[in-house]
Design a protein around this motif. Structure first.
Motif, PDB file in Angstrom:
ATOM      1  N   ALA A  22       0.934  -1.127  -0.018  1.00  0.00           N
ATOM      2  CA  ALA A  22      -0.043   0.093   0.027  1.00  0.00           C
ATOM      3  C   ALA A  22       0.704   1.245  -0.134  1.00  0.00           C
ATOM      4  O   ALA A  22       2.066   1.074   0.450  1.00  0.00           O
ATOM      5  N   ARG A  23       0.329   2.297  -0.359  1.00  0.00           N
ATOM      6  CA  ARG A  23       0.924   3.740  -0.211  1.00  0.00           C
ATOM      7  C   ARG A  23       0.864   3.987   1.267  1.00  0.00           C
ATOM      8  O   ARG A  23      -0.168   3.736   2.007  1.00  0.00           O
ATOM      9  N   LYS A  24       2.008   4.385   1.911  1.00  0.00           N
ATOM     10  CA  LYS A  24       2.123   4.434   3.196  1.00  0.00           C
ATOM     11  C   LYS A  24       0.883   5.563   3.693  1.00  0.00           C
ATOM     12  O   LYS A  24       0.193   5.236   5.134  1.00  0.00           O
ATOM     13  N   LYS A  25       0.645   6.391   3.199  1.00  0.00           N
ATOM     14  CA  LYS A  25      -0.057   7.531   3.501  1.00  0.00           C
ATOM     15  C   LYS A  25      -1.587   7.098   3.393  1.00  0.00           C
ATOM     16  O   LYS A  25      -2.612   7.633   4.036  1.00  0.00           O
ATOM     17  N   GLU A  26      -1.941   5.890   2.622  1.00  0.00           N
ATOM     18  CA  GLU A  26      -3.136   5.248   2.496  1.00  0.00           C
ATOM     19  C   GLU A  26      -3.642   4.357   3.310  1.00  0.00           C
ATOM     20  O   GLU A  26      -4.712   3.893   3.434  1.00  0.00           O
ATOM     21  N   VAL A  27      -2.515   3.910   4.276  1.00  0.00           N
ATOM     22  CA  VAL A  27      -3.001   2.870   5.274  1.00  0.00           C
ATOM     23  C   VAL A  27      -4.056   3.318   6.128  1.00  0.00           C
ATOM     24  O   VAL A  27      -3.929   4.512   6.803  1.00  0.00           O
ATOM     25  N   ILE A  28      -5.074   2.703   6.638  1.00  0.00           N
ATOM     26  CA  ILE A  28      -6.205   2.809   7.341  1.00  0.00           C
ATOM     27  C   ILE A  28      -6.169   2.418   8.603  1.00  0.00           C
ATOM     28  O   ILE A  28      -5.813   1.239   8.687  1.00  0.00           O
ATOM     29  N   ARG A  29      -6.337   3.123   9.574  1.00  0.00           N
ATOM     30  CA  ARG A  29      -6.226   2.838  11.032  1.00  0.00           C
ATOM     31  C   ARG A  29      -7.536   2.617  11.554  1.00  0.00           C
ATOM     32  O   ARG A  29      -8.545   3.366  11.468  1.00  0.00           O
ATOM     33  N   GLU A  80     -13.357   4.703   9.548  1.00  0.00           N
ATOM     34  CA  GLU A  80     -14.190   3.652   8.750  1.00  0.00           C
ATOM     35  C   GLU A  80     -13.666   3.440   7.365  1.00  0.00           C
ATOM     36  O   GLU A  80     -12.946   4.078   7.251  1.00  0.00           O
ATOM     37  N   VAL A  81     -14.136   2.202   6.909  1.00  0.00           N
ATOM     38  CA  VAL A  81     -13.881   1.932   5.624  1.00  0.00           C
ATOM     39  C   VAL A  81     -14.850   1.965   4.734  1.00  0.00           C
ATOM     40  O   VAL A  81     -16.008   1.344   5.064  1.00  0.00           O
ATOM     41  N   LYS A  82     -14.645   2.597   3.489  1.00  0.00           N
ATOM     42  CA  LYS A  82     -15.738   2.638   2.655  1.00  0.00           C
ATOM     43  C   LYS A  82     -15.024   2.129   1.208  1.00  0.00           C
ATOM     44  O   LYS A  82     -13.981   2.396   0.851  1.00  0.00           O
ATOM     45  N   VAL A 125     -10.986   1.612  -2.105  1.00  0.00           N
ATOM     46  CA  VAL A 125     -11.249   1.560  -0.830  1.00  0.00           C
ATOM     47  C   VAL A 125     -10.527   2.822  -0.125  1.00  0.00           C
ATOM     48  O   VAL A 125      -9.355   3.130  -0.699  1.00  0.00           O
ATOM     49  N   ILE A 126     -11.221   3.531   0.721  1.00  0.00           N
ATOM     50  CA  ILE A 126     -10.602   4.660   1.435  1.00  0.00           C
ATOM     51  C   ILE A 126     -10.984   4.692   2.774  1.00  0.00           C
ATOM     52  O   ILE A 126     -12.198   3.933   3.247  1.00  0.00           O
ATOM     53  N   ALA A 127     -10.565   5.603   3.642  1.00  0.00           N
ATOM     54  CA  ALA A 127     -10.924   5.899   4.712  1.00  0.00           C
ATOM     55  C   ALA A 127     -12.005   6.832   4.823  1.00  0.00           C
ATOM     56  O   ALA A 127     -11.950   8.017   3.961  1.00  0.00           O
ATOM     57  N   VAL A 128     -13.105   6.704   5.983  1.00  0.00           N
ATOM     58  CA  VAL A 128     -13.817   7.817   5.888  1.00  0.00           C
ATOM     59  C   VAL A 128     -14.199   8.076   7.490  1.00  0.00           C
ATOM     60  O   VAL A 128     -13.759   7.142   8.440  1.00  0.00           O
ATOM     61  N   VAL A 163      -7.916  -5.073   0.520  1.00  0.00           N
ATOM     62  CA  VAL A 163      -9.460  -5.292   0.492  1.00  0.00           C
ATOM     63  C   VAL A 163      -9.980  -5.042  -0.792  1.00  0.00           C
ATOM     64  O   VAL A 163     -10.822  -5.976  -1.239  1.00  0.00           O
ATOM     65  N   GLU A 164      -9.478  -4.253  -1.842  1.00  0.00           N
ATOM     66  CA  GLU A 164      -9.571  -4.060  -3.242  1.00  0.00           C
ATOM     67  C   GLU A 164      -9.490  -5.503  -3.827  1.00  0.00           C
ATOM     68  O   GLU A 164     -10.470  -5.695  -4.655  1.00  0.00           O
ATOM     69  N   ASP A 165      -8.611  -6.231  -3.465  1.00  0.00           N
ATOM     70  CA  ASP A 165      -8.263  -7.567  -3.971  1.00  0.00           C
ATOM     71  C   ASP A 165      -9.316  -8.212  -3.716  1.00  0.00           C
ATOM     72  O   ASP A 165      -9.892  -9.214  -4.739  1.00  0.00           O
ATOM     73  N   ALA A 166     -10.114  -8.394  -2.549  1.00  0.00           N
ATOM     74  CA  ALA A 166     -10.867  -9.205  -2.055  1.00  0.00           C
ATOM     75  C   ALA A 166     -12.352  -8.646  -2.734  1.00  0.00           C
ATOM     76  O   ALA A 166     -12.898  -9.853  -3.468  1.00  0.00           O
ATOM     77  N   LEU A 167     -12.524  -7.660  -2.980  1.00  0.00           N
ATOM     78  CA  LEU A 167     -13.683  -6.929  -3.452  1.00  0.00           C
ATOM     79  C   LEU A 167     -13.630  -7.608  -5.044  1.00  0.00           C
ATOM     80  O   LEU A 167     -14.785  -8.079  -5.486  1.00  0.00           O
TER      81      LEU A 167
END
Length: 509
Positions: free
Chosen positions: A396-403, A440-442, A429-432, A414-418
């Motif tokens: 992943a991009r480091k700045k895109e990692v979701i906590r 949260e994950v959207k 997939v992004i953080a919201v 998550v995108e691969d699973a989708l």
């Protein structure tokens, strides 16, 4: 030891070696290697006659045409620094670039860049406005021109974002481009018998460094398309007899979404260079459908020397190994770091690179530069897994990692699973914002043509493949995903607010 050349020296050497051989091709015109050299000299003379000197920045509204490529090369021949910008930039974005670099001259197409005159009016700086056709014709040009001050001289400012404020402009050198040009034919086993084709924009690094200058280094011809059209790309390759192309981001998937045709395999392409790497089964399916071989790699504007699949090996799903130069030998080191230490095999951390193709820095941004270049190592901002065979797997991009819920998750997993669901064509997939902090994950998905996606079936598949904290809370089906000019998903343009069209997967029975 092999001497590292400047870009004008690369052009001159190619023109001496293959003066009458066709180099640059479009649907409307073509140029031999020597004609291209002459055109760049003409452009440089015109620029010099308008007071442009070595080290000056020249803004170029960069359309994908041979004329604009030759203007770009003319700027570099003079020893000036090119700032190629997206023709689709807004007035505010163009004015922002002008104020940020205060160029003495700017090159545009009066017939196709109506916003540019408004941008100059709005900006605080007012460069000499040069019509692109004047550079080609040589009008008002004359006299000798200067040259860049060696291979470490700055060549191009590459915009990494188009904002109305200060954009990060990667200051890339002549040697960064030339080393890539010399390496690309070697990495892909290309020769003067090949014909490359690219639809990638010339205001980014891939098309100029690999397809345009790479073909020049190989003595090969290159076809420049004005834009990427998934429905017409193979026909363009057939029309021009192209044997190799570069596709990045979602371009291959966009091609695969086209209706199958009986002549999909009937095309002259033999090689496609792409990144990031598709999953093994997906890559093999693409290769079977179009009768091509896919080679995967990784680089970034900050360094044209990243990683590449080694010739003779197909490490599916990986970024390959550190790229090296065909004659200089080992010039590139790669390591994976976490918390100040190099990780062990099988562990994940940030990919760092050390090589002579690393940028000088971000233009007039020393603080931002010092954050990413430390002791000669470029911190790429990309998280990878270090593999036992010296390859790397993108995470992943480091700045895109979701906590989320005290855990870190990578959107790519998550995108691969989708997209493993048969009705999902593509996903982002992004953080919201979450009610109680963290994220949260959207998920945003494109549904395959003719399919009706069942959110409950998708949720069940995700719970089967992913840990619970990785399963998106929200799901929204879109007709299309926003894109960058290079075809990547522009995640920053996806809405982070609740929308009436989304499903709450946790709130479903």
């Amino acid at each position: 030891m092999t001497r590292i050349r400047t870009i004008p020296e690369l052009v001159d050497d190619a023109a001496r070696a293959h003066p009458d051989r066709t180099w640059l091709i479009s649907d409307d015109e073509s140029f031999s290697f020597d004609e291209a050299r002459e055109a760049t000299e003409s452009a440089a003379r015109v620029l010099a006659s308008h007071g442009v000197t070595p080290g000056d920045v020249v803004l170029l509204v960069a359309h994908n045409t041979p004329t604009h490529v030759l203007a770009w090369l003319g700027i570099l021949r003079l020893g000036a620094i090119a700032l190629p910008v997206n023709p689709r930039s807004t007035v505010a974005e163009l004015a922002g670039f002008l104020d940020q670099v205060t160029p003495p001259a700017a090159v545009f197409d009066p017939a196709h860049d109506p916003a540019f005159a408004d941008a100059v009016t709005r900006a605080r700086t007012h460069p000499a406005m040069l019509a692109i056709d004047d550079l080609r014709s040589g009008r008002n040009g004359g006299g000798a021109t200067s040259r860049p001050d060696g291979p470490r001289a700055p060549a191009v400012l590459i915009p990494t974002s188009g904002t109305t404020g200060r954009s990060k402009l990667v200051t890339q050198t002549h040697q960064g481009y030339v080393l890539a040009a010399e390496g690309f034919p070697f990495w892909l086993d290309l020769s003067g018998r090949d014909r490359l084709i690219t639809a990638l924009p010339i205001f980014h690094i891939n098309a100029p460094a690999y397809s345009l200058l790479g073909s020049m280094a190989a003595g090969a011809s290159v076809v420049l398309l004005p834009r990427y059209s998934p429905g017409g790309f193979l026909d363009a390759a057939r029309r021009h007899g192209a044997t190799e192309c570069n596709m990045i981001g979602a371009m291959l998937e966009m091609l695969m979404r086209q209706p199958e045709r009986a002549d999909d395999c009937d095309n002259p392409l033999r090689l496609i260079y792409t990144g990031p790497s598709p999953e093994r089964d997906r890559q093999l399916a693409i290769e079977r459908r179009f009768d091509v071989e896919i080679v995967c790699g990784y680089a970034l504007s900050e360094s044209t020397y990243g990683t590449i699949w080694p010739r003779g090996r197909r490490p599916f799903g990986t970024l390959g190994v550190a790229r090296q130069h065909p004659t200089l030998g080992h010039v590139n080191d790669a390591r994976v770091m976490r918390d100040g230490s190099e990780v062990a095999t099988g562990e994940t951390g940030e990919l760092e690179l050390r090589n002579p193709a690393i940028m000088l820095g971000y233009h007039e941004m020393p603080a931002e530069t010092s954050e990413v270049i430390v002791d000669g190592w470029l911190r790429t901002g990309d998280l990878v897994t270090r593999n036992a065979d010296e390859t790397f797997t993108f995470v992943a991009r480091k700045k895109e990692v979701i906590r989320r819920r005290g855990e870190n998750l990578a959107p790519g997993e998550v995108e691969d699973a989708l997209v493993s669901h048969p009705d999902v064509d593509e996903a982002a997939v992004i953080a919201v914002p979450a009610e109680l902090g963290e994220d949260e994950v959207k998920a945003f998905v494109l549904v395959r043509a003719g399919a009706q996606l069942d959110p409950d079936a998708l949720r069940a598949l995700l719970h089967d493949r992913l840990a619970s904290y990785k399963v998106p809370r929200y799901l929204e089906i879109l007709d299309e995903l926003p894109r960058t000019p290079t075809g990547r998903v522009a995640k920053h343009r996806l809405p982070t607010v609740r929308t009436p069209a989304e499903f709450d997967l946790e709130g479903r029975p």
